[in-house]
Design an enzyme around this catalytic site. Structure first.
Site, PDB file in Angstrom:
ATOM      1  N   VAL A   1       0.816  -1.213   0.000  1.00  0.00           N
ATOM      2  CA  VAL A   1       0.000   0.000   0.000  1.00  0.00           C
ATOM      3  C   VAL A   1       0.853   1.267   0.000  1.00  0.00           C
ATOM      4  O   VAL A   1       0.378   2.330  -0.403  1.00  0.00           O
ATOM      5  CB  VAL A   1      -0.979   0.008   1.191  1.00  0.00           C
ATOM      6  CG1 VAL A   1      -1.968  -1.129   1.084  1.00  0.00           C
ATOM      7  CG2 VAL A   1      -0.234  -0.059   2.522  1.00  0.00           C
ATOM      8  N   CYS A   2       2.098   1.158   0.458  1.00  0.00           N
ATOM      9  CA  CYS A   2       2.983   2.328   0.448  1.00  0.00           C
ATOM     10  C   CYS A   2       3.286   2.785  -0.978  1.00  0.00           C
ATOM     11  O   CYS A   2       3.649   3.944  -1.199  1.00  0.00           O
ATOM     12  CB  CYS A   2       4.287   2.016   1.168  1.00  0.00           C
ATOM     13  SG  CYS A   2       4.085   1.624   2.916  1.00  0.00           S
ATOM     14  N   PHE A   3       3.158   1.858  -1.932  1.00  0.00           N
ATOM     15  CA  PHE A   3       3.485   2.168  -3.325  1.00  0.00           C
ATOM     16  C   PHE A   3       2.307   1.922  -4.269  1.00  0.00           C
ATOM     17  O   PHE A   3       2.486   1.914  -5.482  1.00  0.00           O
ATOM     18  CB  PHE A   3       4.698   1.339  -3.771  1.00  0.00           C
ATOM     19  CG  PHE A   3       5.916   1.562  -2.928  1.00  0.00           C
ATOM     20  CD1 PHE A   3       6.676   2.713  -3.066  1.00  0.00           C
ATOM     21  CD2 PHE A   3       6.279   0.627  -1.966  1.00  0.00           C
ATOM     22  CE1 PHE A   3       7.797   2.915  -2.272  1.00  0.00           C
ATOM     23  CE2 PHE A   3       7.407   0.829  -1.165  1.00  0.00           C
ATOM     24  CZ  PHE A   3       8.167   1.981  -1.321  1.00  0.00           C
TER      25      PHE A   3
ATOM     26  N   CYS B   1       3.810  -3.205   3.326  1.00  0.00           N
ATOM     27  CA  CYS B   1       4.615  -2.217   2.613  1.00  0.00           C
ATOM     28  C   CYS B   1       5.958  -2.822   2.260  1.00  0.00           C
ATOM     29  O   CYS B   1       6.388  -3.757   2.899  1.00  0.00           O
ATOM     30  CB  CYS B   1       4.824  -0.975   3.459  1.00  0.00           C
ATOM     31  SG  CYS B   1       3.346   0.040   3.619  1.00  0.00           S
TER      32      CYS B   1
END
Length: 238
Positions: free
Chosen positions: A204-206, A238
């Site tokens: 989800v970070c990217f 992540c």
């Protein structure tokens, strides 16, 4: 936030059962069948009490003639009066960042769109603004992926979007705007490691979906749905 008067239908956002009850009062003749007064019972940390919705409300019976006033006053209390200190604190902080004169340019629907994003997911827009890493748009895996999404309901699309990005709504302006949110970048589909027995993963970070190579569209669908079922219990990483 906009100073708009509240409507009893707004109550559904916080108390669906109460909204249903108020709708019933509105739709039916309540003469001699409903015993209500212009007051509400309070239960606060074990202590009970009564709050009048208007002066002398505990002694005023709700009738067919005055039920609209009762519905309005009860809705206002539930939506704002019961949490007025908290609302004032929130609005004070919000207005310090976004002046009221700017908010006055929008109607409620426009402001909701800006703050919350789009509630309906456009599959074509999603596909148009997705990048690939290790895959080509013409690869069978990618063709199967979009065919699976075409079969998904809106609720399933929302779950998948949240699994990949952490967001349950699309930003105002569509999927192209994901590239402008923080440092996450646009939504990406990358080739995952491991065998076809593995489930898809997300970063989800990217805004990244990591897809192993599966051998059929049915397997893509089954693996996606299984992975999505873990989205609410911390399966994302992540």
């Amino acid at each position: 936030m906009l100073g708009e008067p509240l409507d009893f239908t707004d109550v559904a956002c916080i108390d669906g059962d109460l909204a249903t009850s108020l709708q019933w009062l509105l739709d039916n003749d309540i003469s001699d069948i409903v015993e209500l007064t212009f007051s509400v019972d309070l239960h606060d940390f074990g202590e009970q009490g009564t709050l009048e919705l208007k002066t002398g409300g505990a002694d005023i019976i709700v009738t067919e003639e005055n039920k609209l006033e009762y519905i309005r006053l009860l809705s206002e209390y539930k939506m704002s009066g019961s949490i007025k200190p908290q609302i004032n604190s929130f609005l004070g902080g919000f207005y310090s960042i976004v002046p009221r004169k700017i908010l006055a340019l929008f109607n409620p629907q426009e402001l909701e769109l800006i703050l919350c994003g789009l509630s309906v997911i456009d599959r074509k827009d999603w596909r148009m603004h997705t990048q690939y890493n290790g895959f080509e748009p013409t690869d069978p895996m990618i063709i199967w992926f979009w065919e699976v999404l075409d079969s998904f309901s809106q609720d399933e699309l929302v779950t998948l979007l949240k699994f990949i990005t952490g967001y349950s709504r699309v930003p105002h302006g569509g999927f192209s705007q994901f590239a402008l949110i923080g440092s996450s970048g646009p939504i990406k589909i990358s080739k995952g490691n491991g065998s076809s027995a593995n489930l898809p993963k997300s970063s989800v970070c990217f805004n990244m979906l990591l897809l192993p190579v599966y051998t059929s569209k049915e397997m893509v669908k089954e693996r996606l749905k299984t992975a999505m079922s873990y989205a609410s219990v911390g399966f994302d990483q992540c």
